[in-house]
Motif scaffolding. Structure first.
Motif, mmCIF file in Angstrom:
data_model
loop_
_atom_site.group_PDB
_atom_site.id
_atom_site.type_symbol
_atom_site.label_atom_id
_atom_site.label_comp_id
_atom_site.label_asym_id
_atom_site.label_seq_id
_atom_site.Cartn_x
_atom_site.Cartn_y
_atom_site.Cartn_z
ATOM 1 N N LEU A 128 11.427 -53.254 -17.086
ATOM 2 C CA LEU A 128 12.128 -53.216 -15.624
ATOM 3 C C LEU A 128 11.101 -53.085 -14.693
ATOM 4 O O LEU A 128 11.427 -53.355 -13.346
ATOM 5 C CB LEU A 128 13.043 -52.052 -15.763
ATOM 6 N N HIS A 129 9.857 -52.578 -14.919
ATOM 7 C CA HIS A 129 8.745 -52.512 -13.967
ATOM 8 C C HIS A 129 8.633 -53.630 -13.479
ATOM 9 O O HIS A 129 7.876 -53.768 -12.449
ATOM 10 C CB HIS A 129 7.824 -51.570 -14.522
ATOM 11 N N GLU A 130 8.531 -54.798 -14.193
ATOM 12 C CA GLU A 130 8.376 -56.058 -13.559
ATOM 13 C C GLU A 130 9.317 -56.710 -12.829
ATOM 14 O O GLU A 130 9.059 -57.775 -12.173
ATOM 15 C CB GLU A 130 8.042 -57.143 -14.683
ATOM 16 N N LYS A 131 10.594 -55.856 -12.721
ATOM 17 C CA LYS A 131 11.419 -56.660 -11.976
ATOM 18 C C LYS A 131 12.005 -55.574 -10.821
ATOM 19 O O LYS A 131 13.154 -55.439 -10.162
ATOM 20 C CB LYS A 131 12.753 -56.468 -12.731
ATOM 21 N N ARG A 132 11.092 -54.765 -10.272
ATOM 22 C CA ARG A 132 11.278 -53.949 -9.084
ATOM 23 C C ARG A 132 12.078 -54.680 -7.707
ATOM 24 O O ARG A 132 12.774 -53.923 -7.236
ATOM 25 C CB ARG A 132 9.834 -53.256 -8.541
ATOM 26 N N ASP A 133 11.390 -55.869 -7.413
ATOM 27 C CA ASP A 133 12.147 -56.415 -6.389
ATOM 28 C C ASP A 133 13.709 -56.759 -6.574
ATOM 29 O O ASP A 133 14.390 -56.944 -5.835
ATOM 30 C CB ASP A 133 11.500 -57.809 -6.219
ATOM 31 N N GLN A 134 14.266 -56.649 -7.805
ATOM 32 C CA GLN A 134 15.553 -56.899 -8.044
ATOM 33 C C GLN A 134 16.316 -55.500 -8.092
ATOM 34 O O GLN A 134 17.361 -55.228 -7.883
ATOM 35 C CB GLN A 134 15.855 -57.511 -9.331
ATOM 36 N N LEU A 135 15.502 -54.461 -8.556
ATOM 37 C CA LEU A 135 16.068 -53.047 -8.550
ATOM 38 C C LEU A 135 16.509 -52.721 -7.215
ATOM 39 O O LEU A 135 17.418 -51.785 -7.113
ATOM 40 C CB LEU A 135 15.078 -52.173 -9.455
ATOM 41 N N VAL A 136 15.698 -52.969 -6.156
ATOM 42 C CA VAL A 136 16.070 -52.447 -4.829
ATOM 43 C C VAL A 136 17.452 -52.753 -4.031
ATOM 44 O O VAL A 136 17.917 -52.281 -3.307
ATOM 45 C CB VAL A 136 14.946 -52.902 -3.704
ATOM 46 N N HIS A 137 18.046 -53.876 -5.001
ATOM 47 C CA HIS A 137 19.122 -54.327 -4.499
ATOM 48 C C HIS A 137 20.422 -53.417 -4.957
ATOM 49 O O HIS A 137 21.593 -53.722 -4.697
ATOM 50 C CB HIS A 137 19.521 -55.745 -4.738
ATOM 51 N N ILE A 138 20.171 -52.708 -5.880
ATOM 52 C CA ILE A 138 21.145 -51.727 -6.544
ATOM 53 C C ILE A 138 21.636 -50.785 -5.450
ATOM 54 O O ILE A 138 20.776 -50.219 -4.877
ATOM 55 C CB ILE A 138 20.725 -51.093 -7.925
ATOM 56 N N GLU A 139 23.230 -50.632 -5.281
ATOM 57 C CA GLU A 139 23.630 -49.756 -4.486
ATOM 58 C C GLU A 139 23.292 -48.414 -4.448
ATOM 59 O O GLU A 139 23.301 -48.058 -5.540
ATOM 60 C CB GLU A 139 25.095 -50.155 -4.154
ATOM 61 N N ARG A 140 22.846 -47.506 -3.624
ATOM 62 C CA ARG A 140 22.407 -46.184 -3.556
ATOM 63 C C ARG A 140 21.251 -46.018 -4.508
ATOM 64 O O ARG A 140 21.407 -45.028 -5.140
ATOM 65 C CB ARG A 140 23.464 -45.437 -3.880
ATOM 66 N N PHE A 141 20.387 -46.881 -4.778
ATOM 67 C CA PHE A 141 19.279 -46.730 -5.381
ATOM 68 C C PHE A 141 17.975 -47.014 -4.834
ATOM 69 O O PHE A 141 17.383 -48.193 -4.697
ATOM 70 C CB PHE A 141 19.596 -47.780 -6.741
ATOM 71 N N GLY A 142 17.383 -45.937 -4.191
ATOM 72 C CA GLY A 142 16.385 -46.089 -3.314
ATOM 73 C C GLY A 142 14.850 -46.075 -4.307
ATOM 74 O O GLY A 142 15.123 -45.871 -5.535
ATOM 75 N N GLN A 143 13.603 -46.224 -3.668
ATOM 76 C CA GLN A 143 12.525 -46.229 -4.029
ATOM 77 C C GLN A 143 12.395 -44.965 -5.047
ATOM 78 O O GLN A 143 11.686 -45.144 -6.474
ATOM 79 C CB GLN A 143 11.422 -46.545 -3.134
ATOM 80 N N LYS A 144 12.611 -43.700 -4.650
ATOM 81 C CA LYS A 144 12.391 -42.583 -5.326
ATOM 82 C C LYS A 144 13.478 -42.690 -6.502
ATOM 83 O O LYS A 144 12.762 -42.134 -7.833
ATOM 84 C CB LYS A 144 12.782 -41.529 -4.563
ATOM 85 N N SER A 145 14.512 -43.205 -6.545
ATOM 86 C CA SER A 145 15.521 -43.081 -8.102
ATOM 87 C C SER A 145 14.907 -44.345 -8.656
ATOM 88 O O SER A 145 14.892 -43.999 -9.901
ATOM 89 C CB SER A 145 16.711 -43.859 -7.355
ATOM 90 N N ILE A 146 14.248 -45.337 -8.144
ATOM 91 C CA ILE A 146 13.603 -46.444 -9.014
ATOM 92 C C ILE A 146 12.342 -45.775 -9.759
ATOM 93 O O ILE A 146 12.164 -45.842 -11.021
ATOM 94 C CB ILE A 146 13.333 -47.714 -8.168
#
Length: 673
Positions: free
Chosen positions: A476-494
């Motif tokens: 998942l660390h390779e897909k950070r650009d997609q993770l940011v699109h998760i609702e209510r899931f900011g950088q700190k959560s990631i």
């Protein structure tokens, strides 16, 4: 015959473990208390008759359930055990006979209402509330201190000055029926999921992460048991401590009663079987405790419950309603569970819309037809169950309900293994509930304990096609650009999630083995396998017979594990996990003892002691190489005797010529090292 018995034990073990998980972890019971207790007793009977087939992870040895990952996990200083229970007056008299036989004479009992809520343990230091812990799995629970502080009846600071410096007090958090009905109606009007009963609402509320939201919901609490070191120096009886903690400012039920005979106990039960309906809160029975603390210590505990207490459960209420339809749910193991959808009906103070049908055998037993008029019961007043069908009201042209032959989620043909009541979908790598469920299992606290990841996030990651296997978590660390699109899931959560995933790589081999979700491989089995085989490679190389030869590992477990480790898709997944650096071999640690003066000697502790608690003496013995055993036999080297030791133990020890030593003599043996 032998294989049939083994299969029955394994089936009951799997079923009851799942019911425990649904009840304690998800606060979503799927079986009534009565039916659960019937199954537990059936399993206990079979295990006693055929101990060679007993699962080391048997639900007969468990207390409570798992723990949510939302809160800090804290170990209980004194385990929070569950109570044995009965619905039968004769069994209660048998309990009294066992107590009298062990103690040598009649005893007093304290009878208390059995509140239908959430068990809680509160710690006070210098009169100030310092911690509130849920039951959890009985050994450790969730730290919900901030939420507990919102409950008005729980004092933050005690009002009297004669309390001990440090103690725990335990009780039950609950919700009054009127508050439950009002709040549930508000949730329904807002389009939110409603709760099945006040117990679930209280449980769900205390586990909210926002204490300001908890404060908006009117929770109540009764406290009923005190724990502290050397408690016997302050109080000699439970009744005395109840009256004292009430003076300290704790909410104690006014309905408890001190009884001198078992007939007094039964009269109390008969009264409350009717009077309970006049209470503003739910109770599902009566708790009976031996009053004298020294007798409690003498009677001791089983692995699951105290021998000095039991509970009497009230029989369930029953109503008539209409079966609208039957739907089917698929669990993470592929088990397909039928659910009855009912015409809403009021039962035991709550509106019932659904009931569990358990499996195909239950549908066949009931001989269900569409639109049937059915009798619904709440065993233990929690979960509804269809008891019977009113066939005289059956519709003329209704159709017989047939259990499906294919999976309702993916369409794969269902299988039913010999000796099992449950149908399974074998498409574990292509059926959504199984895929998601396995990943949710993998991240759980007792498994890989991945911080920053929850069940809802797994659902989202699956929906976004980011995760299909547990190995995908480690990319998942390779897909950070997609993770940011998760609702209510900011950088700190990631960041928290990715850090939690990375930290999971150091988990020991037995945790990884348990986390894989291999059918029949529970926590205890995984640990035994890891200790025996040392590495995953060794397990892969083992035959079914080799695996089954491990202590407490039956043929069914061995077959399941062997099949898993010889499936190409699973092997590819394991290889990916190994490349990511997960532990697939056990790390053996050297145990450092404080001394070895008691090495090779066995001990049993009985009675009340001056300077040490029984737990402290046990720690001393084990830290110097000694071994504790649970009963007096020829294998016992020393009986450590304190004040008020039971006459039966004393007589047996003398008959077997077992040396009886004092607390000081034990300390002398240790000091002579």
């Amino acid at each position: 015959m032998s294989q049939d018995i083994q299969a029955k034990i394994e089936q009951l073990t799997v079923e009851l473990n799942e019911y425990n998980y649904q009840y304690y972890v998800l606060a979503n019971p799927v079986i009534s208390d009565f039916d659960f207790d019937v199954k537990i007793k059936e399993l206990e009977k079979l295990e006693n008759e055929f101990p060679q087939y007993k699962d080391p992870n048997s639900p007969t040895l468990k207390v409570g359930g798992d723990i949510t990952s939302k809160f800090k996990t804290v170990q209980h200083r004194w385990p929070m055990l569950s109570l044995s229970n009965t619905y039968n007056e004769q069994e209660l008299r048998d309990f009294d006979n066992r107590v009298q036989k062990a103690i040598g004479h009649p005893v007093e009992y304290v009878c208390e209402l059995k509140f239908d809520g959430l068990s809680i343990s509160l710690t006070y230091e210098n009169g100030k509330l310092s911690q509130g812990i849920t039951r959890g799995d009985g050994v450790q629970g969730d730290d919900v201190t901030q939420n507990v502080k919102t409950i008005r009846k729980i004092p933050h600071q005690l009002k009297d000055a004669d309390f001990p410096e440090l103690f725990e007090i335990r009780g039950e958090i609950f919700m009054h029926k009127s508050a439950f009905i009002r709040l549930n109606k508000e949730r329904e009007e807002n389009g939110e999921q409603t709760y099945a009963n006040p117990r679930n609402f209280a449980s769900g509320t205390i586990k909210l992460q926002d204490s300001s939201e908890v404060a908006k919901r009117p929770l109540d609490c009764f406290l009923y048991f005190l724990y502290l070191d050397n408690r016997n120096k302050l109080f000699s009886t439970h009744w005395e401590s109840l009256n004292k903690v009430k003076n300290w400012g704790f909410p104690v039920s006014e309905h408890s009663k001190l009884c001198t005979t078992i007939n007094d106990v039964l009269n109390f039960i008969h009264h409350w079987d009717t009077a309970r309906h006049d209470l503003s809160y739910d109770i599902d029975g009566i708790v009976i405790k031996v009053n004298d603390y020294s007798y409690q210590e003498e009677l001791g505990f089983t692995a699951k419950s105290p021998r000095w207490a039991t509970s009497f459960k009230f029989k369930a209420e029953r109503v008539e309603t209409t079966l609208k339809s039957v739907t089917y749910q698929v669990g993470r193991t592929g088990a397909v569970t039928p659910v009855a959808n009912l015409k809403p009906v009021l039962l035991a103070g709550t509106t019932v819309k659904r009931a569990s049908l358990h499996n195909a055998n239950e549908i066949e037993r009931l001989d269900l037809y569409e639109g049937d008029t059915v009798y619904v019961e709440k065993g233990g007043e929690i979960i509804p169950k269809i008891i019977a069908v009113y066939t005289e009201k059956r519709l003329a042209n209704s159709s017989h309900i047939l259990y499906p032959t294919s999976c309702p989620e993916c369409g794969t043909e269902l299988i039913r293994q010999e000796g099992e009541a449950v149908h399974y979908c074998p498409n574990e790598n292509g059926c959504k509930p199984q895929i998601v469920g396995k990943i949710q299992h993998y991240i759980g606290r007792k498994m890989m304990d991945i911080q920053g990841l929850g069940d809802e996030t797994i659902e989202t990651l699956f929906r976004m096609n980011l995760v299909r296997h547990v190995s995908d978590l480690y990319t998942l660390h390779e897909k950070r650009d997609q993770l940011v699109h998760i609702e209510r899931f900011g950088q700190k959560s990631i960041d928290n999630m990715l850090n939690g995933i990375e930290e999971s790589k150091v988990k020991p081999f037995e945790k990884v083995l348990f986390a894989l979700g291999i059918r029949h491989v529970g926590e205890t089995v995984a640990k035994k396998l890891a200790i025996h085989f040392k590495t995953l490679e060794n397990i892969k190389s083992a035959s079914i017979e080799d695996i089954a030869a491990v202590q407490d590992i039956g043929i069914r477990i061995a077959e399941s594990l062997f099949a898993y480790l010889h499936d190409q898709a699973n092997l590819e997944e394991l290889n990916k996990l190994e490349i990511q650096g997960l532990n697939f071999e056990i790390e053996e640690k050297e145990v450092v003892l404080a001394g070895n003066g008691l090495s090779g000697k066995t001990f049993l502790i009985s009675g009340v002691f001056v300077d040490y608690s029984r737990e402290q003496l046990t720690e001393l013995i084990e830290s110097h190489g000694g071994k504790m055993i649970s009963s007096i036999s020829a294998k016992l080297n020393y009986l450590v005797a304190g004040d008020k030791m039971g006459p039966s133990k004393l007589a047996k020890a003398e008959k077997l010529n077992v040396p009886i030593i004092s607390e000081q003599e034990l300390l002398n043996m240790i000091n002579q090292e």
